[in-house]
Design an enzyme around this catalytic site. Structure first.
Site, PDB file in Angstrom:
ATOM      1  NE  ARG A  44       0.547   1.294   4.559  1.00 30.06           N
ATOM      2  CZ  ARG A  44       1.784   1.526   4.406  1.00 30.06           C
ATOM      3  NH1 ARG A  44       2.561   2.012   3.250  1.00 30.06           N
ATOM      4  NH2 ARG A  44       2.677   1.814   5.532  1.00 30.06           N
ATOM      5  CD  GLU A  50       2.720   7.770   6.702  1.00 23.15           C
ATOM      6  OE1 GLU A  50       2.011   6.537   7.049  1.00 23.15           O
ATOM      7  OE2 GLU A  50       2.572   8.092   5.468  1.00 23.15           O
ATOM      8  CG  ASP A  53      -1.592   3.247  11.973  1.00 22.64           C
ATOM      9  OD1 ASP A  53      -0.781   4.041  12.714  1.00 22.64           O
ATOM     10  OD2 ASP A  53      -1.379   2.065  11.454  1.00 22.64           O
ATOM     11  N   GLY A 150       8.558   1.309   3.319  1.00 19.15           N
ATOM     12  CA  GLY A 150       7.464   1.964   3.869  1.00 19.15           C
ATOM     13  C   GLY A 150       6.083   1.754   2.689  1.00 19.15           C
ATOM     14  CG  ASP A 197       1.082  -1.078   7.097  1.00 17.70           C
ATOM     15  OD1 ASP A 197       0.591   0.056   6.990  1.00 17.70           O
ATOM     16  OD2 ASP A 197       2.043  -1.176   7.767  1.00 17.70           O
ATOM     17  CG  ASN A 240      13.487  -4.952   9.442  1.00 17.29           C
ATOM     18  OD1 ASN A 240      13.197  -5.012  10.603  1.00 17.29           O
ATOM     19  ND2 ASN A 240      13.184  -6.086   8.606  1.00 17.29           N
TER      20      ASN A 240
HETATM   21  P1  ADP Z   1       7.727  -2.349   5.031  1.00 17.67           P
HETATM   22  O1  ADP Z   1       7.984  -0.865   5.199  1.00 17.67           O
HETATM   23  O2  ADP Z   1       8.338  -2.830   3.679  1.00 17.67           O
HETATM   24  O3  ADP Z   1       6.764  -2.952   5.789  1.00 17.67           O
HETATM   25  P2  ADP Z   1       9.331  -3.366   7.352  1.00 17.67           P
HETATM   26  O4  ADP Z   1      10.562  -3.225   7.970  1.00 17.67           O
HETATM   27  O5  ADP Z   1       7.957  -3.606   8.117  1.00 17.67           O
HETATM   28  O6  ADP Z   1       9.124  -2.573   6.045  1.00 17.67           O
HETATM   29  O7  ADP Z   1       9.488  -5.106   6.743  1.00 17.67           O
HETATM   30  C1  ADP Z   1      10.581  -5.572   5.739  1.00 17.67           C
HETATM   31  C2  ADP Z   1      10.836  -6.814   6.103  1.00 17.67           C
HETATM   32  O8  ADP Z   1       9.764  -7.919   5.406  1.00 17.67           O
HETATM   33  C3  ADP Z   1      12.042  -7.233   5.087  1.00 17.67           C
HETATM   34  O9  ADP Z   1      13.216  -7.096   5.792  1.00 17.67           O
HETATM   35  C4  ADP Z   1      11.940  -8.820   4.879  1.00 17.67           C
HETATM   36  O10 ADP Z   1      12.372  -9.529   6.263  1.00 17.67           O
HETATM   37  C5  ADP Z   1      10.417  -9.075   4.958  1.00 17.67           C
HETATM   38  N1  ADP Z   1       9.880  -8.903   3.551  1.00 17.67           N
HETATM   39  C6  ADP Z   1       9.493  -8.055   2.693  1.00 17.67           C
HETATM   40  N2  ADP Z   1       9.064  -8.494   1.465  1.00 17.67           N
HETATM   41  C7  ADP Z   1       9.594  -9.847   1.273  1.00 17.67           C
HETATM   42  C8  ADP Z   1       9.543 -10.728   0.323  1.00 17.67           C
HETATM   43  N3  ADP Z   1       9.207 -10.522  -0.737  1.00 17.67           N
HETATM   44  N4  ADP Z   1      10.159 -11.819   0.708  1.00 17.67           N
HETATM   45  C9  ADP Z   1      10.557 -12.258   1.918  1.00 17.67           C
HETATM   46  N5  ADP Z   1      10.692 -11.290   2.887  1.00 17.67           N
HETATM   47  C10 ADP Z   1      10.201 -10.165   2.515  1.00 17.67           C
HETATM   48  P1  NG1 Z   2       5.438   0.093   7.626  1.00 16.82           P
HETATM   49  O1  NG1 Z   2       6.235   1.400   6.894  1.00 16.82           O
HETATM   50  O2  NG1 Z   2       4.687  -0.438   6.285  1.00 16.82           O
HETATM   51  O3  NG1 Z   2       6.003  -0.498   8.268  1.00 16.82           O
HETATM   52  C1  NG1 Z   2       4.190   1.667   9.910  1.00 16.82           C
HETATM   53  C2  NG1 Z   2       3.008   0.569  10.621  1.00 16.82           C
HETATM   54  C3  NG1 Z   2       1.823   1.301  10.283  1.00 16.82           C
HETATM   55  C4  NG1 Z   2       1.681   2.973  10.478  1.00 16.82           C
HETATM   56  C5  NG1 Z   2       2.984   3.466   9.575  1.00 16.82           C
HETATM   57  C6  NG1 Z   2       3.132   4.892   9.748  1.00 16.82           C
HETATM   58  C7  NG1 Z   2       3.229  -1.692  11.014  1.00 16.82           C
HETATM   59  C8  NG1 Z   2       2.832  -2.998  10.421  1.00 16.82           C
HETATM   60  N1  NG1 Z   2       3.017  -0.834  10.275  1.00 16.82           N
HETATM   61  O4  NG1 Z   2       4.129   1.032   8.397  1.00 16.82           O
HETATM   62  O5  NG1 Z   2       0.795   0.868  11.083  1.00 16.82           O
HETATM   63  O6  NG1 Z   2       1.831   3.081  11.718  1.00 16.82           O
HETATM   64  O7  NG1 Z   2       4.034   2.692   9.788  1.00 16.82           O
HETATM   65  O8  NG1 Z   2       1.938   5.636   9.553  1.00 16.82           O
HETATM   66  O9  NG1 Z   2       3.747  -1.653  12.149  1.00 16.82           O
HETATM   67 MG    MG Z   3       6.045  -2.927   7.853  1.00 20.09          MG
END
Ligand code: ADP
Ligand code: NG1
Ligand code: MG
Length: 484
Positions: A44, A50, A53, A150, A197, A240
């Site tokens: 998304r 931002e 939530d 993000g 999300d 991450n």
């Molecule tokens: P985002 O903003 O993309 O949600 P997060 O830090 O919350 O970032 O999560 C990212 C983590 O999700 C990556 O470091 C990885 O561990 C996991 N991830 C995302 N996409 C994939 C994928 N296609 N295959 C395996 N793991 C993934």
């Molecule tokens: P991303 O950037 O996708 O990890 C996070 C939170 C949302 C929201 C946004 C900031 C998780 C799974 N997602 O998103 O709930 O707080 O940051 O608006 O924790």
């Molecule tokens: Mg995330």
């Protein structure tokens, strides 16, 4: 789950889609059998709202075309095989008879293993199933959402795994229930996310963004102005969220701010966690009133742990136990005023953004009823108002919430010189910006960013730069495709 009601996650036959066909083929190559189903959950982009939530305020995201696919087939042994199309993500096999078989541990650097997100989803599914495992599963995963950027790759992965496991167990769950379940179970990774999300992952609809409200979870369509295109550009900084305490730190700062703002009304003996939106409701004030109240009640730039304890009349141990998370208990200083100000002002921007979209749509409807067309002046004004809200959102995230990154700020500045408003999207500290660009300027804008940011600033070849920017269209939400 079955596909009869629009409240349930849809189930459809496999479409003629290259990626889906490819995962089915690769699944066969990996495991020597056909998958029974492919669960698909999109990423998304949050247009505005931002870091609010988890404070109980509405947000305004839309689903992307990029997604996580989980292909699965049922096996008799009570075992989970988890493999990824991308060789950088290692495979995992584990026995699974009950929830207790799943432990979610970080690696030696405190970063979660990728499969932990899958395990979070399975844990959530098992909770819903009252721990009754009736089948093992072979899973094969392929994602094209830029990770740690993000755009919610983590929640798409958690949600797709949960959906796959529930589907394999014939569980019936409506979209809002599974979204709430996935929001809860992603917290096993360690971050105290708010649920945006997972909500958009399941409740998204094609061609419109959604205004997401909480308690009860609900999504209301927002039709975006026709002349607006939202462009996503990657800053090339990945982060991450579960590997640092930045996210949870903001969550608990908002919690502590809520407790202090509620002091006059809240019974001090009531130690339940409340959020900034509940305080507003309790005090029966407008968002503007709340901003004034923050200046009055939280005047200091920094509050020490000791000060917060004194104000709330609790001991440090009580504060740790009641309000902090394992990864924030060691913190000694908190920025309460800045965080609360951002939240109340950002919540106000979401309302204005939605209202502007509604007015633009109503204006169009009236115009067409009266056989008039809206002037391009009206359209420019709409885009300008929306754009200004986005720019102000970025400024607030940068200076009050301190979750931007120098690359994101540079992208926003370069865009602004081109008269395009933009903001960081998602949690921040890296990741992407979302820009509001008039349709007729999109090509030029993308070309300009390629040159000014990726080529000149990041020394990236022009051809490669293209892969970091894309124009988006609101896409549909989660679905299960059955192969037989
Ligand atoms: P985002 O903003 O993309 O949600 P997060 O830090 O919350 O970032 O999560 C990212 C983590 O999700 C990556 O470091 C990885 O561990 C996991 N991830 C995302 N996409 C994939 C994928 N296609 N295959 C395996 N793991 C993934
Ligand atoms: P991303 O950037 O996708 O990890 C996070 C939170 C949302 C929201 C946004 C900031 C998780 C799974 N997602 O998103 O709930 O707080 O940051 O608006 O924790
Ligand atoms: Mg995330």
């Amino acid at each position: 789950m079955n596909g009869h009601s629009s409240d349930l996650v849809p189930i459809a036959k496999v479409p003629h889609n290259e990626r889906i066909q490819k995962i089915i083929e690769e699944f066969h190559n990996e495991y020597g059998c056909q998958p029974t189903f492919v669960a698909r959950v999109p990423g998304r982009v949050n247009l505005i709202g931002e870091h609010i939530d988890y404070c109980g305020y509405p947000v305004l995201p839309m689903a992307l075309e990029q997604d996580i696919l989980v292909a699965g087939s049922l096996i008799e042994e009570y075992k989970l095989c988890i493999r990824n199309a991308n060789p950088k993500y290692e495979s995992l096999e584990l026995e699974i008879t009950a929830n207790e078989d799943i432990t979610i541990k970080a690696d030696k650097d405190g970063k979660p293993y990728w499969f932990n997100y899958v395990l979070c989803g399975i844990k959530g599914a098992l909770e819903h199933l009252n721990n009754e495992v009736s089948t093992g599963l072979k899973l094969y995963i392929d994602g094209n959402i830029p990770p740690a950027s993000g755009l919610s790759s983590s929640s798409a992965l958690v949600s797709a795994a949960c959906l796959a496991f529930l589907y394999a167990h014939n569980a019936t769950l409506n979209k809002t229930d599974i979204a709430s379940l996935c929001a809860r179970c992603e917290r096993y990774i360690g971050t105290q996310g708010g649920g945006m999300d997972q909500a958009i992952a399941f409740l998204a609809e094609k061609y419109c963004a959604q205004y997401i409200t909480w308690n009860p979870l609900k999504a209301t369509k927002v039709i975006l102005p026709e002349e607006a295109t939202f462009v996503v550009a990657h800053s090339l900084a990945e982060i991450n969220k579960a590997a640092t305490n930045d996210y949870n730190r903001r969550v608990i700062e908002c919690r502590l701010a809520s407790k202090i703002l509620a002091l006059t009304q809240d019974n001090i003996k009531d130690h339940s966690i409340i959020n900034l939106s509940q305080v507003q409701k309790m005090l029966d004030k407008t968002l503007e009133d709340m901003v004034a109240l923050v200046y009055q009640r939280l005047p200091k730039m920094i509050y020490t742990k000791d000060e917060v304890c004194k104000i709330l009349e609790i001991t440090e141990e009580e504060m740790d136990e009641r309000y902090l998370t394992p990864n924030t208990r060691h913190l000694t200083e908190f920025k309460l005023k800045q965080r609360a100000l951002h939240v109340y002002e950002e919540a106000n921007r979401v309302e204005k953004f939605r209202k502007t979209c509604m007015q633009s749509m109503n204006g169009k409807a009236n115009g067409s009823n009266n056989n008039q067309t809206r002037s391009s002046g009206d359209e420019n004004e709409t885009l300008n108002s929306l754009g200004n809200l986005m720019s102000n959102s970025h400024e607030s995230l940068k200076s009050l919430y301190e979750c931007s990154h120098k690359n994101l700020d540079l992208l926003v500045d370069i865009s602004s010189k081109f008269n395009v408003h933009s903001r960081l999207t998602g949690a921040g500290w890296g990741g992407c910006i979302v820009a509001l660009c008039p349709k007729d300027k999109v090509k030029e804008y993308i070309e300009m960013l390629e040159n000014e940011y990726y080529v000149k600033h990041c020394n990236i070849e022009k051809n490669k730069a293209k892969s970091y920017i894309f124009a988006t269209m609101p896409n549909y939400g989660a679905i299960v495709y059955v192969t037989k």
